[in-house]
Design a protein around this motif. Structure first.
Motif, PDB file in Angstrom:
ATOM      1  N   THR A  52      17.158  -9.743 -12.067  1.00  0.00           N
ATOM      2  CA  THR A  52      17.707 -10.006 -13.383  1.00  0.00           C
ATOM      3  C   THR A  52      17.574 -11.483 -13.734  1.00  0.00           C
ATOM      4  OG1 THR A  52      19.944 -10.456 -12.579  1.00  0.00           O
ATOM      5  CG2 THR A  52      19.395  -8.149 -13.066  1.00  0.00           C
ATOM      6  N   GLY A  53      17.767 -11.764 -15.017  1.00  0.00           N
ATOM      7  CA  GLY A  53      17.720 -13.143 -15.477  1.00  0.00           C
ATOM      8  C   GLY A  53      17.929 -13.201 -16.970  1.00  0.00           C
ATOM      9  N   LEU A  54      17.663 -14.360 -17.530  1.00  0.00           N
ATOM     10  CA  LEU A  54      17.733 -14.572 -18.971  1.00  0.00           C
ATOM     11  C   LEU A  54      16.360 -14.985 -19.478  1.00  0.00           C
ATOM     12  CD1 LEU A  54      21.048 -16.635 -19.294  1.00  0.00           C
ATOM     13  CD2 LEU A  54      20.759 -14.177 -19.664  1.00  0.00           C
ATOM     14  N   MET A  55      15.998 -14.477 -20.652  1.00  0.00           N
ATOM     15  CA  MET A  55      14.728 -14.819 -21.280  1.00  0.00           C
ATOM     16  C   MET A  55      14.971 -15.524 -22.610  1.00  0.00           C
ATOM     17  SD  MET A  55      12.004 -13.589 -19.531  1.00  0.00           S
ATOM     18  CE  MET A  55      11.823 -12.543 -18.065  1.00  0.00           C
ATOM     19  N   GLU A  56      14.207 -16.593 -22.859  1.00  0.00           N
ATOM     20  CA  GLU A  56      14.184 -17.242 -24.169  1.00  0.00           C
ATOM     21  C   GLU A  56      12.968 -16.724 -24.907  1.00  0.00           C
ATOM     22  OE1 GLU A  56      16.304 -21.564 -23.945  1.00  0.00           O
ATOM     23  OE2 GLU A  56      14.271 -21.426 -23.157  1.00  0.00           O
ATOM     24  N   PRO A  57      13.170 -15.906 -25.950  1.00  0.00           N
ATOM     25  CA  PRO A  57      12.026 -15.253 -26.594  1.00  0.00           C
ATOM     26  C   PRO A  57      10.953 -16.217 -27.079  1.00  0.00           C
ATOM     27  CG  PRO A  57      14.068 -14.218 -27.272  1.00  0.00           C
ATOM     28  CD  PRO A  57      14.454 -15.432 -26.479  1.00  0.00           C
ATOM     29  N   GLU A 112      25.310 -11.143 -20.318  1.00  0.00           N
ATOM     30  CA  GLU A 112      24.774 -12.492 -20.448  1.00  0.00           C
ATOM     31  C   GLU A 112      25.183 -13.397 -19.291  1.00  0.00           C
ATOM     32  OE1 GLU A 112      25.440 -10.613 -24.477  1.00  0.00           O
ATOM     33  OE2 GLU A 112      26.586 -10.803 -22.608  1.00  0.00           O
ATOM     34  N   THR A 113      26.442 -13.306 -18.848  1.00  0.00           N
ATOM     35  CA  THR A 113      26.933 -14.176 -17.789  1.00  0.00           C
ATOM     36  C   THR A 113      26.410 -13.753 -16.422  1.00  0.00           C
ATOM     37  OG1 THR A 113      28.947 -14.610 -19.055  1.00  0.00           O
ATOM     38  CG2 THR A 113      29.009 -15.121 -16.706  1.00  0.00           C
ATOM     39  N   ALA A 114      26.462 -12.458 -16.142  1.00  0.00           N
ATOM     40  CA  ALA A 114      26.004 -11.968 -14.841  1.00  0.00           C
ATOM     41  C   ALA A 114      24.518 -12.232 -14.640  1.00  0.00           C
ATOM     42  CB  ALA A 114      26.309 -10.480 -14.708  1.00  0.00           C
ATOM     43  N   CYS A 115      23.705 -11.953 -15.657  1.00  0.00           N
ATOM     44  CA  CYS A 115      22.260 -12.123 -15.521  1.00  0.00           C
ATOM     45  C   CYS A 115      21.852 -13.594 -15.415  1.00  0.00           C
ATOM     46  CB  CYS A 115      21.535 -11.457 -16.684  1.00  0.00           C
ATOM     47  SG  CYS A 115      21.562  -9.649 -16.620  1.00  0.00           S
ATOM     48  N   ALA A 116      22.728 -14.495 -15.869  1.00  0.00           N
ATOM     49  CA  ALA A 116      22.426 -15.928 -15.767  1.00  0.00           C
ATOM     50  C   ALA A 116      22.314 -16.383 -14.314  1.00  0.00           C
ATOM     51  CB  ALA A 116      23.500 -16.740 -16.485  1.00  0.00           C
ATOM     52  N   THR A 117      22.886 -15.620 -13.388  1.00  0.00           N
ATOM     53  CA  THR A 117      22.824 -15.976 -11.959  1.00  0.00           C
ATOM     54  C   THR A 117      21.717 -15.213 -11.227  1.00  0.00           C
ATOM     55  OG1 THR A 117      24.407 -14.257 -11.303  1.00  0.00           O
ATOM     56  CG2 THR A 117      25.319 -16.382 -12.003  1.00  0.00           C
ATOM     57  N   GLY A 118      20.944 -14.389 -11.930  1.00  0.00           N
ATOM     58  CA  GLY A 118      19.938 -13.556 -11.294  1.00  0.00           C
ATOM     59  C   GLY A 118      18.728 -14.327 -10.800  1.00  0.00           C
ATOM     60  N   SER A 119      17.896 -13.646 -10.011  1.00  0.00           N
ATOM     61  CA  SER A 119      16.766 -14.298  -9.343  1.00  0.00           C
ATOM     62  C   SER A 119      15.646 -14.710 -10.290  1.00  0.00           C
ATOM     63  CB  SER A 119      16.205 -13.375  -8.255  1.00  0.00           C
ATOM     64  OG  SER A 119      15.799 -12.134  -8.810  1.00  0.00           O
ATOM     65  N   LEU A 120      15.589 -14.101 -11.471  1.00  0.00           N
ATOM     66  CA  LEU A 120      14.557 -14.500 -12.440  1.00  0.00           C
ATOM     67  C   LEU A 120      14.876 -15.834 -13.081  1.00  0.00           C
ATOM     68  CD1 LEU A 120      13.869 -11.112 -14.277  1.00  0.00           C
ATOM     69  CD2 LEU A 120      12.420 -12.246 -12.583  1.00  0.00           C
ATOM     70  N   GLY A 121      16.154 -16.215 -13.074  1.00  0.00           N
ATOM     71  CA  GLY A 121      16.542 -17.471 -13.699  1.00  0.00           C
ATOM     72  C   GLY A 121      16.405 -17.416 -15.211  1.00  0.00           C
ATOM     73  N   LEU A 122      16.234 -18.570 -15.802  1.00  0.00           N
ATOM     74  CA  LEU A 122      15.998 -18.691 -17.245  1.00  0.00           C
ATOM     75  C   LEU A 122      14.514 -18.906 -17.462  1.00  0.00           C
ATOM     76  CD1 LEU A 122      16.990 -19.033 -20.195  1.00  0.00           C
ATOM     77  CD2 LEU A 122      17.315 -21.469 -19.691  1.00  0.00           C
ATOM     78  N   TYR A 137       9.021  -3.102  -6.009  1.00  0.00           N
ATOM     79  CA  TYR A 137       8.658  -4.441  -5.546  1.00  0.00           C
ATOM     80  C   TYR A 137       9.590  -5.525  -6.085  1.00  0.00           C
ATOM     81  CZ  TYR A 137       4.378  -1.899  -4.498  1.00  0.00           C
ATOM     82  OH  TYR A 137       3.483  -0.983  -4.024  1.00  0.00           O
ATOM     83  N   ALA A 138      10.588  -5.147  -6.860  1.00  0.00           N
ATOM     84  CA  ALA A 138      11.501  -6.140  -7.433  1.00  0.00           C
ATOM     85  C   ALA A 138      12.341  -6.784  -6.334  1.00  0.00           C
ATOM     86  CB  ALA A 138      12.409  -5.484  -8.466  1.00  0.00           C
ATOM     87  N   ARG A 139      12.576  -8.078  -6.478  1.00  0.00           N
ATOM     88  CA  ARG A 139      13.426  -8.801  -5.533  1.00  0.00           C
ATOM     89  C   ARG A 139      14.871  -8.636  -6.001  1.00  0.00           C
ATOM     90  NH1 ARG A 139      11.567 -14.695  -4.296  1.00  0.00           N
ATOM     91  NH2 ARG A 139      10.192 -13.583  -2.868  1.00  0.00           N
ATOM     92  N   ILE A 140      15.560  -7.673  -5.424  1.00  0.00           N
ATOM     93  CA  ILE A 140      16.916  -7.331  -5.872  1.00  0.00           C
ATOM     94  C   ILE A 140      17.863  -8.506  -5.604  1.00  0.00           C
ATOM     95  CG2 ILE A 140      18.854  -5.754  -5.548  1.00  0.00           C
ATOM     96  CD1 ILE A 140      16.775  -3.626  -4.708  1.00  0.00           C
ATOM     97  N   ASP A 141      18.620  -8.858  -6.634  1.00  0.00           N
ATOM     98  CA  ASP A 141      19.540  -9.981  -6.487  1.00  0.00           C
ATOM     99  C   ASP A 141      20.988  -9.478  -6.454  1.00  0.00           C
ATOM    100  OD1 ASP A 141      20.225  -9.550  -9.238  1.00  0.00           O
ATOM    101  OD2 ASP A 141      18.520 -10.791  -9.842  1.00  0.00           O
ATOM    102  N   ALA A 142      21.928 -10.392  -6.578  1.00  0.00           N
ATOM    103  CA  ALA A 142      23.337 -10.047  -6.406  1.00  0.00           C
ATOM    104  C   ALA A 142      24.012  -9.599  -7.699  1.00  0.00           C
ATOM    105  CB  ALA A 142      24.093 -11.246  -5.833  1.00  0.00           C
ATOM    106  N   THR A 143      23.271  -9.506  -8.803  1.00  0.00           N
ATOM    107  CA  THR A 143      23.857  -9.126 -10.083  1.00  0.00           C
ATOM    108  C   THR A 143      24.385  -7.689 -10.030  1.00  0.00           C
ATOM    109  OG1 THR A 143      22.343 -10.596 -11.254  1.00  0.00           O
ATOM    110  CG2 THR A 143      23.408  -8.882 -12.555  1.00  0.00           C
ATOM    111  N   GLN A 144      25.609  -7.513 -10.482  1.00  0.00           N
ATOM    112  CA  GLN A 144      26.239  -6.190 -10.468  1.00  0.00           C
ATOM    113  C   GLN A 144      26.485  -5.647 -11.875  1.00  0.00           C
ATOM    114  OE1 GLN A 144      26.990  -4.374  -7.494  1.00  0.00           O
ATOM    115  NE2 GLN A 144      25.585  -5.976  -6.789  1.00  0.00           N
TER     116      GLN A 144
END
Length: 406
Positions: free
Chosen positions: A59-64, A374-384, A363-370
């Motif tokens: 998970t992560g955040l994307m800036e379109p 917006e807040t949870a995904c901000a800590t995901g492995s994809l980052g911003l 093949y996804a690198r599963i992270d700790a997001t539960q």
């Protein structure tokens, strides 16, 4: 490579066959905390299935488009499909025309139209109460029947849906670089269109004559004003199959997003009558041998956000969550859930805030997001990340990219 990460010149050397990709786009899904609940709509919604998927994804955040840039729906979608929106600039009018199956010709100029309501020359409702589509069709005909433009060309005014329509101008010497007449706010007068290059001066003159006569024809109607935006002269883009080797299928309801898909060379499935019908169509078509990418688009999140209705936005998200087991049942090779932009209900419009995104695959690198918010995904492995990165990540997770270099 540009600073935005566009690697357009090498895609053709990298792509290969591989797994299937499902894009589920919650239009305007990102948001800000509601002042009463102190939660975003994604945080306030009950989403056990969405959260379960997030816990098994990266998970992560994307800036379109870019930091601080508020994207329109066109640029937001182009980015997620791997087209740099700063390089491929597509007007809303072109997308609207393609979305209603209008046969645009190269050189046509198109603009998005809003039927609106004005009083004493100032806009009081930019959507005319979200006009009924049948009334829209009647008003389009009324305007067209009233026109006397003395124009050596063709003019079309086509209903899209509700308050939305599209204007298409066809003729020699028409430029498409015009400013919008939509002030994007109530209590203001419509703006005069301005030519942004010499070739568009003739178009401005034609548009001004059209608007003058159209407003005269609409006098006394609840929708008595036309607001125009997203002018562009149409020129085809390289298809998603040419660039990424993907044969796409659009299962969206709303015309504009079908227009994006058509512009990128996707097939258009029958327009689903509901969100549930869209998920059902995915189940029915997923194993089609000639489809590699499935695009599902949920408009209700954006609509509720623009209406400033946090509760309605929560309800749309919960409806999607109830339907997600249908996606899990087909176990797609790659599942992407994201948004084209944020539409916070507290703002009532699109915003620049990054959107939560997940990628689920073997093949996804599963992270700790539960949780998917917006807040949870901000800590995901994809980052911003720039939204333009999403297609490359989806292709890689589907095994569709070769190694780059020796």
């Amino acid at each position: 490579m540009t600073e935005h990460g566009d690697i357009s010149d090498v895609w053709e050397d990298l792509v290969q066959g591989g797994g299937k990709i499902v894009y589920l786009v919650l239009d305007g899904g990102g948001g800000l905390a509601d002042p009463f609940t102190v939660r975003t709509a994604l945080q306030g919604a009950r989403t056990p299935n969405l959260d379960r998927i997030a816990s098994a994804s990266e998970t992560g955040l994307m800036e379109p488009v870019g930091p601080g840039i508020t994207p329109g729906s066109g640029p937001g979608h182009l980015a997620m499909f791997g087209y740099d929106p700063l390089r491929y600039r597509i007007g809303r009018g072109v997308l609207s025309a393609l979305g209603v199956d209008f046969e645009l010709r190269e050189g046509d100029v198109a603009a998005r139209v809003n039927f609106a309501t004005s009083e004493a020359g100032k806009v009081v409702d930019r959507r005319a109460g979200r006009l009924d589509s049948d009334v829209n069709r009647r008003l389009c005909k009324k305007v067209l029947d009233s026109l006397e433009l003395e124009f050596d060309g063709e003019l079309y005014l086509e209903t899209v849906s509700e308050h939305r329509a599209v204007l298409v101008l066809r003729g020699e010497g028409l430029g498409g670089e015009l400013t919008d007449t939509d002030p994007q706010a109530t209590g203001r007068e419509p703006l005069p269109p301005q030519a942004q290059d010499e070739g568009s001066r003739r178009t401005v003159e034609l548009v001004n004559r059209f608007l003058e006569q159209a407003h005269r024809a609409l006098a006394g109607e609840p929708a008595n004003t036309l607001l125009l935006r997203g002018f562009q002269r149409y020129s085809p883009l390289p298809s998603i199959q040419q660039r990424f080797g993907l044969r796409g299928l659009c299962l969206a309801q709303y015309p504009m997003y079908r227009g994006v898909s058509r512009l990128l060379g996707m097939k258009l499935g029958p327009r689903p009558e509901s969100v549930e019908a869209m998920f059902k169509a995915l189940q029915q078509r997923y194993h089609d041998e000639d489809i590699d990418l499935f695009f599902l688009h949920v408009k209700g999140t954006d609509k509720a956000g623009e209406d400033g209705d946090w509760v309605a936005k929560v309800a749309v998200i919960e409806e999607v969550d109830r339907l997600l087991p249908r996606v899990l049942a087909i176990d797609p090779d790659v599942l992407v859930i994201t948004s084209d932009h944020s539409t916070p209900a507290v703002m009532g419009r699109h915003s620049w805030h990054p959107v939560p995104t997940l990628i689920r695959s073997q093949y996804a690198r599963i992270d700790a997001t539960q949780h998917f918010d917006e807040t949870a995904c901000a800590t995901g492995s994809l980052g911003l990340r720039p939204g333009l990165h999403l297609m490359g990540l989806a292709l890689a997770n589907a095994g569709r990219l070769k190694k780059f270099g020796a």
